[in-house]
Design a protein around this motif. Structure first.
Motif, PDB file in Angstrom:
ATOM      1  N   SER A  96       0.851  -1.195   0.000  1.00  0.00           N
ATOM      2  CA  SER A  96       0.000   0.000   0.000  1.00  0.00           C
ATOM      3  C   SER A  96       0.886   1.245   0.000  1.00  0.00           C
ATOM      4  O   SER A  96       1.940   1.265   0.634  1.00  0.00           O
ATOM      5  CB  SER A  96      -0.885  -0.006   1.243  1.00  0.00           C
ATOM      6  N   LYS A  98       0.028   3.916   1.373  1.00  0.00           N
ATOM      7  CA  LYS A  98      -0.441   4.733   2.495  1.00  0.00           C
ATOM      8  C   LYS A  98       0.455   4.496   3.724  1.00  0.00           C
ATOM      9  O   LYS A  98       0.600   3.346   4.176  1.00  0.00           O
ATOM     10  CB  LYS A  98      -1.874   4.293   2.802  1.00  0.00           C
ATOM     11  N   THR A 100       1.722   3.986   7.358  1.00  0.00           N
ATOM     12  CA  THR A 100       1.032   3.383   8.500  1.00  0.00           C
ATOM     13  C   THR A 100       1.070   4.287   9.741  1.00  0.00           C
ATOM     14  O   THR A 100       0.522   3.935  10.771  1.00  0.00           O
ATOM     15  CB  THR A 100       1.640   2.013   8.840  1.00  0.00           C
ATOM     16  N   ARG A 137       4.594   0.140  12.292  1.00  0.00           N
ATOM     17  CA  ARG A 137       4.474  -1.165  11.624  1.00  0.00           C
ATOM     18  C   ARG A 137       4.706  -1.009  10.127  1.00  0.00           C
ATOM     19  O   ARG A 137       4.604   0.095   9.577  1.00  0.00           O
ATOM     20  CB  ARG A 137       3.124  -1.812  11.927  1.00  0.00           C
ATOM     21  N   LEU A 139       4.441  -1.201   5.951  1.00  0.00           N
ATOM     22  CA  LEU A 139       3.373  -0.821   5.031  1.00  0.00           C
ATOM     23  C   LEU A 139       2.432  -2.007   4.867  1.00  0.00           C
ATOM     24  O   LEU A 139       2.874  -3.167   4.854  1.00  0.00           O
ATOM     25  CB  LEU A 139       3.966  -0.451   3.662  1.00  0.00           C
ATOM     26  N   ASP A 140       1.150  -1.717   4.738  1.00  0.00           N
ATOM     27  CA  ASP A 140       0.168  -2.794   4.523  1.00  0.00           C
ATOM     28  C   ASP A 140       0.415  -3.426   3.157  1.00  0.00           C
ATOM     29  O   ASP A 140       0.988  -2.805   2.257  1.00  0.00           O
ATOM     30  CB  ASP A 140      -1.260  -2.226   4.561  1.00  0.00           C
ATOM     31  N   ARG A 158      -6.933  -5.375   2.076  1.00  0.00           N
ATOM     32  CA  ARG A 158      -5.743  -4.792   2.711  1.00  0.00           C
ATOM     33  C   ARG A 158      -5.305  -5.665   3.887  1.00  0.00           C
ATOM     34  O   ARG A 158      -6.128  -6.076   4.711  1.00  0.00           O
ATOM     35  CB  ARG A 158      -6.067  -3.381   3.200  1.00  0.00           C
ATOM     36  N   ILE A 159      -4.019  -5.958   3.989  1.00  0.00           N
ATOM     37  CA  ILE A 159      -3.510  -6.805   5.071  1.00  0.00           C
ATOM     38  C   ILE A 159      -2.496  -6.017   5.907  1.00  0.00           C
ATOM     39  O   ILE A 159      -1.484  -5.542   5.383  1.00  0.00           O
ATOM     40  CB  ILE A 159      -2.838  -8.084   4.497  1.00  0.00           C
ATOM     41  N   GLU A 160      -2.805  -5.897   7.189  1.00  0.00           N
ATOM     42  CA  GLU A 160      -1.854  -5.245   8.101  1.00  0.00           C
ATOM     43  C   GLU A 160      -0.856  -6.291   8.570  1.00  0.00           C
ATOM     44  O   GLU A 160      -1.229  -7.445   8.789  1.00  0.00           O
ATOM     45  CB  GLU A 160      -2.596  -4.662   9.305  1.00  0.00           C
ATOM     46  N   ARG A 161       0.406  -5.904   8.733  1.00  0.00           N
ATOM     47  CA  ARG A 161       1.440  -6.866   9.121  1.00  0.00           C
ATOM     48  C   ARG A 161       2.218  -6.366  10.329  1.00  0.00           C
ATOM     49  O   ARG A 161       2.362  -5.159  10.521  1.00  0.00           O
ATOM     50  CB  ARG A 161       2.429  -7.072   7.979  1.00  0.00           C
ATOM     51  N   GLU A 162       2.711  -7.302  11.095  1.00  0.00           N
ATOM     52  CA  GLU A 162       3.592  -6.943  12.200  1.00  0.00           C
ATOM     53  C   GLU A 162       5.021  -6.853  11.698  1.00  0.00           C
ATOM     54  O   GLU A 162       5.825  -6.065  12.181  1.00  0.00           O
ATOM     55  CB  GLU A 162       3.491  -7.989  13.326  1.00  0.00           C
TER      56      GLU A 162
END
Ligand code: FES
Length: 177
Positions: A96, A98, A100, A137, A139-140, A158-162
């Motif tokens: 993404s 965008k 974070t 964190r 970028l998604d 959209r996937i958020e990641r650690e």
């Protein structure tokens, strides 16, 4: 209305033809409303079924043919607001654009080989991992599908990641490139 001989006003009944017209009208409108409701329910159920079978959302964007992306490259996709990164081992990752931290758009700096947010100074490497805070964190990412050598990115998921993991990469199946 009829005035009786005692001076009281009597209500007369509606003519039967008008009453039956209203009854028919309300029945027809009721049936139409039920039909409309059934059509909406069927459409909704069909859409849900299709999504499950294909496993794809309606926001699938064709980014280009896999072999048109050199390894170690980052390509901006303006329409989808993502970057398609091709790693040294040939794996694809859609990131993404965008930030974070607070959501600014992060440009890719080719010379520095990093994403640099103009708002508060966060930066990220080519797999989206944080190099510089305040972003906390990576970028998604978006799921990548490769079919017939065409790279498709699902911007609807959209996937958020650690953190970055190698299994987040998508590869061209051998013999299909
Ligand atoms: Fe990117 Fe704040 S929005 S660092």
């Amino acid at each position: 209305m009829i005035r009786s001989n005692r001076g009281k006003i009597k209500k007369t009944a509606e003519p039967p033809s008008r009453r039956s017209f209203l009854t028919i009208l309300w029945t027809v409108l009721g049936i139409a409303a039920i039909g409309e409701l059934i059509a909406v329910i069927i459409t909704f159920l069909k859409r849900g079924k299709t999504g499950k079978i294909s496993g794809k959302s309606e926001n699938l964007i064709e980014a280009g043919y896999a072999d048109s992306f050199p390894v170690n490259s980052v390509t901006a996709n303006i329409q989808g607001r993502f970057y398609l990164c091709r790693m040294a081992d040939g794996g694809f990752l859609a990131l993404s654009s965008k930030c974070t931290h607070l959501g600014c758009t992060v440009p890719w700096e080719e010379k520095e080989k990093r994403f640099a947010c103009p708002c508060h100074g966060s930066s990220f490497d080519s797999n989206g991992s944080v190099i510089t805070a305040p972003a906390a964190r990576p970028l998604d990412m978006f799921p990548v599908h490769i079919e017939n050598n065409m790279v498709k990115v699902d911007t609807g998921k959209r996937i958020e990641r650690e953190k970055f993991l190698k299994n987040q990469l998508t590869y061209v199946k051998k013999g299909l490139s």
